[in-house]
Design an enzyme around this catalytic site. Structure first.
Site, mmCIF file in Angstrom:
data_model
loop_
_atom_site.group_PDB
_atom_site.id
_atom_site.type_symbol
_atom_site.label_atom_id
_atom_site.label_comp_id
_atom_site.label_asym_id
_atom_site.label_seq_id
_atom_site.Cartn_x
_atom_site.Cartn_y
_atom_site.Cartn_z
ATOM 1 N N GLY A 21 -73.841 -10.840 -30.371
ATOM 2 C CA GLY A 21 -73.829 -11.531 -31.668
ATOM 3 C C GLY A 21 -74.384 -12.937 -31.554
ATOM 4 C CB ILE A 26 -69.320 -19.043 -32.496
ATOM 5 C CG1 ILE A 26 -68.535 -19.750 -33.616
ATOM 6 C CG2 ILE A 26 -68.675 -19.347 -31.144
ATOM 7 C CD1 ILE A 26 -67.110 -19.218 -33.838
ATOM 8 C CB SER A 151 -59.772 -14.674 -34.938
ATOM 9 O OG SER A 151 -59.375 -15.352 -36.117
ATOM 10 C CE1 TYR A 164 -62.955 -10.861 -37.582
ATOM 11 C CE2 TYR A 164 -60.975 -12.134 -38.122
ATOM 12 C CZ TYR A 164 -62.240 -12.061 -37.549
ATOM 13 O OH TYR A 164 -62.782 -13.175 -36.959
HETATM 14 N N1 LIG Z 1 -66.376 -18.594 -38.074
HETATM 15 C C1 LIG Z 1 -65.058 -18.542 -38.016
HETATM 16 O O1 LIG Z 1 -64.356 -19.195 -38.800
HETATM 17 C C2 LIG Z 1 -64.379 -17.695 -36.964
HETATM 18 C C3 LIG Z 1 -62.994 -17.831 -36.830
HETATM 19 C C4 LIG Z 1 -62.336 -17.066 -35.872
HETATM 20 C C5 LIG Z 1 -63.050 -16.206 -35.080
HETATM 21 N N2 LIG Z 1 -64.395 -16.079 -35.241
HETATM 22 C C6 LIG Z 1 -65.079 -15.113 -34.373
HETATM 23 O O2 LIG Z 1 -66.142 -15.755 -33.703
HETATM 24 C C7 LIG Z 1 -67.183 -14.820 -33.454
HETATM 25 C C8 LIG Z 1 -68.502 -15.355 -33.988
HETATM 26 O O3 LIG Z 1 -68.384 -15.520 -35.392
HETATM 27 P P1 LIG Z 1 -69.380 -16.428 -36.244
HETATM 28 O O4 LIG Z 1 -68.543 -17.215 -37.166
HETATM 29 O O5 LIG Z 1 -70.359 -17.101 -35.381
HETATM 30 O O6 LIG Z 1 -70.082 -15.289 -37.127
HETATM 31 P P2 LIG Z 1 -71.603 -15.092 -37.594
HETATM 32 O O7 LIG Z 1 -71.547 -14.129 -38.728
HETATM 33 O O8 LIG Z 1 -72.278 -16.398 -37.770
HETATM 34 O O9 LIG Z 1 -72.235 -14.386 -36.311
HETATM 35 C C9 LIG Z 1 -71.820 -13.102 -35.910
HETATM 36 C C10 LIG Z 1 -72.996 -12.397 -35.275
HETATM 37 O O10 LIG Z 1 -72.548 -11.077 -34.891
HETATM 38 C C11 LIG Z 1 -73.595 -10.188 -35.186
HETATM 39 N N3 LIG Z 1 -73.104 -8.820 -35.331
HETATM 40 C C12 LIG Z 1 -72.466 -8.259 -36.393
HETATM 41 N N4 LIG Z 1 -72.254 -6.957 -36.170
HETATM 42 C C13 LIG Z 1 -72.755 -6.694 -34.928
HETATM 43 C C14 LIG Z 1 -72.837 -5.522 -34.131
HETATM 44 N N5 LIG Z 1 -72.387 -4.344 -34.575
HETATM 45 N N6 LIG Z 1 -73.403 -5.616 -32.902
HETATM 46 C C15 LIG Z 1 -73.892 -6.796 -32.454
HETATM 47 N N7 LIG Z 1 -73.866 -7.930 -33.165
HETATM 48 C C16 LIG Z 1 -73.298 -7.868 -34.401
HETATM 49 C C17 LIG Z 1 -74.210 -10.704 -36.467
HETATM 50 O O11 LIG Z 1 -75.518 -10.166 -36.678
HETATM 51 C C18 LIG Z 1 -74.185 -12.196 -36.237
HETATM 52 O O12 LIG Z 1 -75.388 -12.650 -35.633
HETATM 53 C C19 LIG Z 1 -66.738 -13.506 -34.120
HETATM 54 O O13 LIG Z 1 -66.137 -12.658 -33.159
HETATM 55 C C20 LIG Z 1 -65.718 -13.958 -35.128
HETATM 56 O O14 LIG Z 1 -64.790 -12.942 -35.448
HETATM 57 C C21 LIG Z 1 -65.078 -16.807 -36.164
#
Ligand SMILES: NC(=O)c1ccc[n+]([C@@H]2O[C@H](COP(=O)([O-])OP(=O)(O)OC[C@H]3O[C@@H](n4cnc5c(N)ncnc54)[C@H](O)[C@@H]3O)[C@@H](O)[C@H]2O)c1
Length: 257
Positions: A21, A26, A151, A164
């Site tokens: 991802g 992140i 998370s 989730y």
């Molecule tokens: N942003 C927040 O507030 C937050 C909070 C807690 C946890 N997280 C966790 O942090 C991580 C990153 O989140 P983010 O906020 O950068 O999200 P984001 O949506 O900016 O990035 C997520 C990436 O994962 C990719 N993705 C989605 N489905 C996929 C798949 N099947 N195979 C491969 N890649 C896939 C997407 O294309 C995207 O590039 C995630 O695991 C998310 O659950 C985020």
């Protein structure tokens, strides 16, 4: 608060890392930080365009990275991506299970199709990738580092994110068990639990929801993606010599459990 990506060396120089991802948010910040500190990074994502942008950002800053398409919900893709990292860099040292996805919706409105998709990405994804990486670490006889993105939803729950949250709680349990099983092979497995972080994942949220969450955070702001990335890179680095099976929140104090 952004962190200068070229500030302090952290013991990842020359290491081969795979980030899932990594085409956004992140995952992109983690990839850039790893590369800025001298790691070679296989950027993987289902979003080819976003992945290419991450690689471009790394290469234009003088780092080493390439892209491999990988859908973490497919075990076949997971195995192929670990093979690709070994083919490209000669080995794999670090896996960051970052890919994640969700739709905010009351549990009573969810349908089984949504459950399957959320579980496929957020829980089966880290299972698929970890199995493939651990087999490689053992075969190489090098040990290795895995860092999982959970998370705070996985620690304390989150309205509208039942399945989730269940997956993210599962990732915490997976981390602890793999840390126990991996220790004999010099494999360390840890988990970072971000709070609300300013990425495209939260950009779709209603501003009123964001404001309400931020009001409950002692530090009164969202995280910048570089902030959880900094901890991920430490846990993935040679500087982390003795931490395994740990879960650490980067959430401005929102949760302290
Ligand atoms: N942003 C927040 O507030 C937050 C909070 C807690 C946890 N997280 C966790 O942090 C991580 C990153 O989140 P983010 O906020 O950068 O999200 P984001 O949506 O900016 O990035 C997520 C990436 O994962 C990719 N993705 C989605 N489905 C996929 C798949 N099947 N195979 C491969 N890649 C896939 C997407 O294309 C995207 O590039 C995630 O695991 C998310 O659950 C985020």
């Amino acid at each position: 608060m952004a962190i200068d990506p070229s500030s302090s060396p952290m013991g990842v120089e020359g290491r081969a890392a795979l980030v899932t991802g990594a085409g956004s948010g992140i995952g992109r910040a983690i990839s850039r930080r790893l590369a800025a500190l001298g790691a070679r990074v296989l950027v993987t994502d289902i979003n080819d365009e976003g992945g290419a942008e991450t690689v471009q950002a790394i290469v234009s800053a003088g780092g080493v990275a390439s892209f491999h398409h990988c859908d973490v919900s497919s075990y076949t893709d997971a195995q192929a991506s670990i093979r690709a990292a070994r083919d490209t860099f000669g080995s794999i040292d670090i896996l960051v299970n970052n890919a994640g996805w969700d739709v905010i919706q009351p549990f009573l409105q969810n349908d089984p199709e949504l459950w399957d998709k959320v579980i496929g990405i957020n829980l089966k994804g880290p299972i698929h990738m970890s199995r493939a990486a651990m087999e490689a670490f053992v075969e190489q006889d090098t040990g290795g580092k895995i860092v999982n993105l959970s998370s705070d939803a996985g620690r304390v729950g989150s309205l509208g994110e039942a399945v989730y949250s269940a997956c993210k709680g599962g990732v915490i349990a997976l981390t602890k068990t793999l840390a126990r099983e991996g220790a004999r092979y010099k494999i360390q497995v840890n988990c970072v639990a971000p709070g609300i972080t300013d990425t495209p994942l939260v950009a779709g949220l209603d501003q009123k929801v964001i404001d309400a969450i931020v009001k409950a955070i002692p530090m009164r702001r969202m995280a910048d993606p570089d902030e959880p990335a900094e901890l991920v890179v430490f846990l993935a680095s040679d500087s982390n010599t003795y931490m395994t099976g740990q879960v650490i929140s980067v959430s401005g104090g929102l949760t302290m459990s």
